[in-house]
Design an enzyme around this catalytic site. Structure first.
Site, PDB file in Angstrom:
ATOM      1  CB  THR A 139      -0.828  -0.011   1.296  1.00 55.43           C
ATOM      2  OG1 THR A 139      -1.597  -1.192   1.291  1.00 55.43           O
ATOM      3  CG2 THR A 139      -1.711   1.208   1.423  1.00 55.43           C
TER       4      THR A 139
ATOM      5  NE  ARG B  12      -7.463  -8.177   3.205  1.00 58.35           N
ATOM      6  CZ  ARG B  12      -6.550  -7.218   3.159  1.00 58.35           C
ATOM      7  NH1 ARG B  12      -6.533  -6.364   2.164  1.00 58.35           N
ATOM      8  NH2 ARG B  12      -5.651  -7.118   4.097  1.00 58.35           N
ATOM      9  CB  VAL B  13     -12.321  -4.286   3.118  1.00 55.46           C
ATOM     10  CG1 VAL B  13     -11.863  -2.854   3.350  1.00 55.46           C
ATOM     11  CG2 VAL B  13     -13.345  -4.336   1.988  1.00 55.46           C
ATOM     12  N   GLY B  14      -9.002  -4.413   3.703  1.00 61.21           N
ATOM     13  CA  GLY B  14      -7.970  -4.272   4.726  1.00 61.21           C
ATOM     14  C   GLY B  14      -8.091  -2.949   5.456  1.00 61.21           C
ATOM     15  CG  ASP B  15      -4.421  -1.172   6.600  1.00 58.40           C
ATOM     16  OD1 ASP B  15      -4.258  -2.117   5.800  1.00 58.40           O
ATOM     17  OD2 ASP B  15      -3.676  -0.173   6.619  1.00 58.40           O
TER      18      ASP B  15
ATOM     19  CB  THR C  29       2.214   0.579   4.235  1.00 59.57           C
ATOM     20  OG1 THR C  29       2.243  -0.258   3.081  1.00 59.57           O
ATOM     21  CG2 THR C  29       3.607   0.695   4.819  1.00 59.57           C
ATOM     22  N   GLY C  30       1.185  -2.397   5.092  1.00 62.47           N
ATOM     23  CA  GLY C  30       1.533  -3.737   5.552  1.00 62.47           C
ATOM     24  C   GLY C  30       0.296  -4.611   5.593  1.00 62.47           C
TER      25      GLY C  30
ATOM     26  N   GLY D 130      -3.092  -5.643   6.375  1.00 70.80           N
ATOM     27  CA  GLY D 130      -4.269  -4.879   6.764  1.00 70.80           C
ATOM     28  C   GLY D 130      -4.973  -5.403   7.991  1.00 70.80           C
TER      29      GLY D 130
END
Ligand code: GLY
Length: 289
Positions: free
Chosen positions: A151, A179-182, A202-203, A205
């Site tokens: 990201t 799927r949704v991350g941070d 970043t990384g 999520g």
């Protein structure tokens, strides 16, 4: 006091902070500068973790997430799971400025983007198609892709103490569809409050979101820590409470309202790029002790 931009990763961080810094020189508009920095990277197919040419989900489709926050008034806009539209950071900005909502999702976010004049297009580049085909043949590729790219997030700060945070991603390569991350989560992937500072992440999520790394870092600055102390403390809490977070690089970085910046990561390998009054530098960030 300095004008500061901080962004993520060796390959994407420089074009992001450079475009943000140039945009700021042209317009003196911090929000636009952060958006412009991310647009630069989203539209470049060489970068496979964001926008056009991002690595797709397990169905072979890019689902993009993005968010932006204005520290002046805590207004924020975000989109998640958007297909066939770039730059999604600009769709997030429209959500912030043209609606009373914070987030729009999926095909409805795409419909909103079309109503704002965005044109649907394929997000595949030759590279993303090739990588997807390789992954279908050998699923170990998933690990490699995650370790190499991630990201792109940017924070910006201008006098006398205004901050912005913004974030854009295609998420984890080969993710489960939906799927949704941070990255589009206010407080997870980004947070900005002029009373304290701005932070971005970043990384992985799931780890960043679970620990609300960006919000935590901003709250530690509000409590009086420098940006570096705030990032160190946020990551220390994460790796201590959940040691498995050390297995992959998850990072948080921040700029305080005073203009000092810092970054911390769960593991060696994170690189931050900065622009301080238009001078660009990169920093290798060591993993948490
Ligand atoms: N940090 C990006 C993601 O996990 O989706």
């Amino acid at each position: 006091m300095p004008t500061v931009f901080v962004s993520t990763w060796p390959d994407t961080g420089l074009p992001c902070v450079r475009r943000a810094s140039e945009s700021y020189s042209e317009n003196q508009d911090l929000l636009r500068a952060c958006e412009d920095g991310l647009i630069e990277v989203e539209m470049d197919p060489r970068f496979q973790a964001i926008g056009y040419g991002g690595l797709p989900n397990s169905d072979g489709e890019q689902e993009l997430d993005a968010g932006i926050m204005d520290g002046r008034n805590l207004e924020a806009g975000a989109v998640c799971s958007v297909r066939n539209i770039v730059p999604v950071i600009s769709v997030a900005r429209h959500v912030m400025q043209d609606t009373t909502h914070v987030m729009l999702a999926g095909d409805q976010a795409m419909r909103f983007a079309l109503s704002k004049g965005f044109k649907p297009r394929s997000l595949h580049s030759r590279n993303s198609l090739e990588k997807y085909e390789n992954w279908r043949k050998d699923k170990h590729e998933a690990e490699v892709a995650h370790l190499v790219h991630d990201t792109v997030t940017i924070v910006g700060r201008e006098d006398p103490g205004h901050v912005v945070a913004a974030c854009s991603t295609s998420g984890l390569a080969w993710k489960l569809p939906g799927r949704v991350g941070d990255s589009p989560i206010v407080g997870g992937g980004f947070y900005a409050d002029d009373e304290a500072g701005a932070a971005g992440a970043t990384g992985v999520g799931e780890d960043i979101w679970r620990f609300m790394l960006s919000f935590r870092a901003v709250e530690f600055m509000r409590a009086g820590m420098t940006a570096q102390e705030a990032c160190d403390r946020a990551v220390a809490m994460m790796v201590s409470r959940k040691p498995k977070t050390r297995e992959h690089v998850s990072a948080v970085f921040a700029v305080s309202k005073a203009g000092d910046w810092g970054a911390a990561a769960s593991k060696d390998g994170f690189v931050a790029w900065t622009s301080v009054d238009g001078k660009y530098e990169s920093y290798e960030i060591r993993g948490a002790p």
